[in-house]
Motif scaffolding. Structure first.
Motif, PDB file in Angstrom:
ATOM      1  N   ASN A  39     -32.807  41.277 -35.923  1.00  0.00           N
ATOM      2  CA  ASN A  39     -33.429  41.659 -34.638  1.00  0.00           C
ATOM      3  C   ASN A  39     -32.759  42.879 -34.194  1.00  0.00           C
ATOM      4  OD1 ASN A  39     -35.422  39.767 -34.443  1.00  0.00           O
ATOM      5  ND2 ASN A  39     -34.157  38.245 -33.334  1.00  0.00           N
ATOM      6  N   ALA A  40     -31.473  43.205 -34.496  1.00  0.00           N
ATOM      7  CA  ALA A  40     -30.893  44.297 -34.009  1.00  0.00           C
ATOM      8  C   ALA A  40     -30.910  45.671 -35.025  1.00  0.00           C
ATOM      9  CB  ALA A  40     -29.247  43.967 -34.046  1.00  0.00           C
ATOM     10  N   CYS A  41     -31.863  45.401 -35.998  1.00  0.00           N
ATOM     11  CA  CYS A  41     -32.155  46.494 -36.820  1.00  0.00           C
ATOM     12  C   CYS A  41     -33.446  46.885 -36.760  1.00  0.00           C
ATOM     13  CB  CYS A  41     -31.766  46.093 -38.382  1.00  0.00           C
ATOM     14  SG  CYS A  41     -29.920  45.528 -38.668  1.00  0.00           S
ATOM     15  N   SER A  68     -35.746  47.187 -39.141  1.00  0.00           N
ATOM     16  CA  SER A  68     -36.559  46.854 -40.186  1.00  0.00           C
ATOM     17  C   SER A  68     -35.893  45.749 -40.952  1.00  0.00           C
ATOM     18  CB  SER A  68     -37.484  47.614 -40.900  1.00  0.00           C
ATOM     19  OG  SER A  68     -36.378  48.474 -42.072  1.00  0.00           O
ATOM     20  N   LEU A  69     -36.443  44.815 -41.865  1.00  0.00           N
ATOM     21  CA  LEU A  69     -35.805  44.138 -42.868  1.00  0.00           C
ATOM     22  C   LEU A  69     -34.896  45.058 -43.773  1.00  0.00           C
ATOM     23  CD1 LEU A  69     -35.195  41.111 -44.059  1.00  0.00           C
ATOM     24  CD2 LEU A  69     -37.505  41.567 -45.375  1.00  0.00           C
ATOM     25  N   ALA A  70     -35.659  46.151 -44.292  1.00  0.00           N
ATOM     26  CA  ALA A  70     -34.964  46.943 -45.034  1.00  0.00           C
ATOM     27  C   ALA A  70     -33.591  47.359 -44.548  1.00  0.00           C
ATOM     28  CB  ALA A  70     -35.945  48.200 -45.582  1.00  0.00           C
ATOM     29  N   ASP A  71     -33.799  47.752 -43.399  1.00  0.00           N
ATOM     30  CA  ASP A  71     -32.479  48.463 -42.583  1.00  0.00           C
ATOM     31  C   ASP A  71     -31.632  47.375 -42.590  1.00  0.00           C
ATOM     32  OD1 ASP A  71     -31.055  50.227 -41.058  1.00  0.00           O
ATOM     33  OD2 ASP A  71     -31.703  49.157 -39.296  1.00  0.00           O
ATOM     34  N   TYR A  72     -31.964  46.082 -42.253  1.00  0.00           N
ATOM     35  CA  TYR A  72     -30.914  44.948 -42.018  1.00  0.00           C
ATOM     36  C   TYR A  72     -30.185  44.705 -43.289  1.00  0.00           C
ATOM     37  CZ  TYR A  72     -29.744  40.185 -41.694  1.00  0.00           C
ATOM     38  OH  TYR A  72     -28.914  38.994 -41.486  1.00  0.00           O
ATOM     39  N   PRO A  77     -36.183  32.946 -36.120  1.00  0.00           N
ATOM     40  CA  PRO A  77     -36.878  31.781 -36.449  1.00  0.00           C
ATOM     41  C   PRO A  77     -37.896  31.899 -37.362  1.00  0.00           C
ATOM     42  CG  PRO A  77     -36.147  31.824 -34.160  1.00  0.00           C
ATOM     43  CD  PRO A  77     -36.137  33.067 -34.460  1.00  0.00           C
ATOM     44  N   GLU A  78     -38.743  32.969 -37.283  1.00  0.00           N
ATOM     45  CA  GLU A  78     -39.888  33.004 -37.990  1.00  0.00           C
ATOM     46  C   GLU A  78     -39.573  32.982 -39.541  1.00  0.00           C
ATOM     47  OE1 GLU A  78     -39.701  37.088 -36.118  1.00  0.00           O
ATOM     48  OE2 GLU A  78     -39.085  35.056 -35.444  1.00  0.00           O
ATOM     49  N   TYR A  79     -38.469  33.455 -40.092  1.00  0.00           N
ATOM     50  CA  TYR A  79     -37.739  33.371 -41.430  1.00  0.00           C
ATOM     51  C   TYR A  79     -37.230  32.062 -41.661  1.00  0.00           C
ATOM     52  CZ  TYR A  79     -38.919  38.391 -41.646  1.00  0.00           C
ATOM     53  OH  TYR A  79     -39.399  39.600 -41.700  1.00  0.00           O
ATOM     54  N   ALA A  80     -37.400  31.032 -40.978  1.00  0.00           N
ATOM     55  CA  ALA A  80     -36.850  29.751 -41.046  1.00  0.00           C
ATOM     56  C   ALA A  80     -37.036  28.964 -42.375  1.00  0.00           C
ATOM     57  CB  ALA A  80     -37.144  28.775 -40.225  1.00  0.00           C
TER      58      ALA A  80
END
Length: 216
Positions: A133-135, A137-141, A174-177
């Protein structure tokens, strides 16, 4: 007619063929390109162009021999390569003229490996607190997490792959749980874990789109 043999031509060191070092090695800035990445790239380059002896600690040619002048020229060239692949911040810290490539190589090593405890503490905190959430995108994370792990490796604090994967899961919303639980169960490699999350990201996007209310 003289019977004296013709003098053999001296082979030109392949290092002289490099006209733009930046096309071979990107600038070391400690972030986009970490110290460990830069040293690996630079060392491979030095091996390929037969100048590794100027940075690996090989005893320099004595200045009392005829071979010193050619050695000094090559050393100055390697020194230019080092300077040419540093960001302004690090160039300002190490730039000297009356020095050798090996001396500046060691000076950079000291800069990046000195005060390891303080740097390790800061980087470990960043590593543990980074979340998706601090990034942007997922790729950026994934990229930021991997970058911090490389920076820890630079100061002799290597991050094992399983720890990197577990931290990747730890920072998920949570949506990636479901995907996170599957990664915990399967213990995949870093690359496979990132791929699994990218697939989950696409499923979330499709599901969100399908669940969105239709326009009136």
């Amino acid at each position: 007619m003289s019977d004296d043999p013709e003098p053999k031509a001296t082979a030109l060191n392949p290092a002289y063929s490099i006209t733009n070092i930046n096309s071979k090695i990107r600038a070391l800035d400690g972030s986009t390109l970490t110290y460990s990445q830069w040293t690996k790239l630079f060392t491979l380059h030095a091996i390929a162009y037969k100048v590794l002896n100027h940075i690996d600690g090989t005893e320099p040619t004595a200045n009392t021999t005829d071979k010193y002048s050619p050695w000094k020229e090559i050393d100055a060239l390697v020194l230019q390569w080092i300077y040419g692949t540093l960001s302004k911040e690090y160039l300002d810290r190490v730039l000297e003229i009356q020095t050798t490539a090996r001396d500046i190589w060691l000076k950079l090593e000291n800069i990046f490996l000195n005060n390891k405890s303080a740097r390790a503490g800061t980087l470990n905190q960043q590593f543990s607190n980074l979340t998706l959430n601090a990034c942007s995108s997922l790729a950026d994370y994934c990229q930021k997490l991997k970058k911090i792990a490389r920076q820890l490796g630079d100061i002799r604090q290597p991050v094992l792959e399983w720890r990197l994967v577990m931290q990747l899961v730890q920072g998920l919303p949570p949506e990636y749980a479901v995907a996170g639980a599957l990664i915990h169960q399967l213990a995949p490699t870093w690359d496979n874990a990132c791929t699994m999350l990218h697939h989950e990201e696409m499923r979330i996007q499709i599901r969100t789109k399908l669940e969105a209310p239709s326009p009136c």
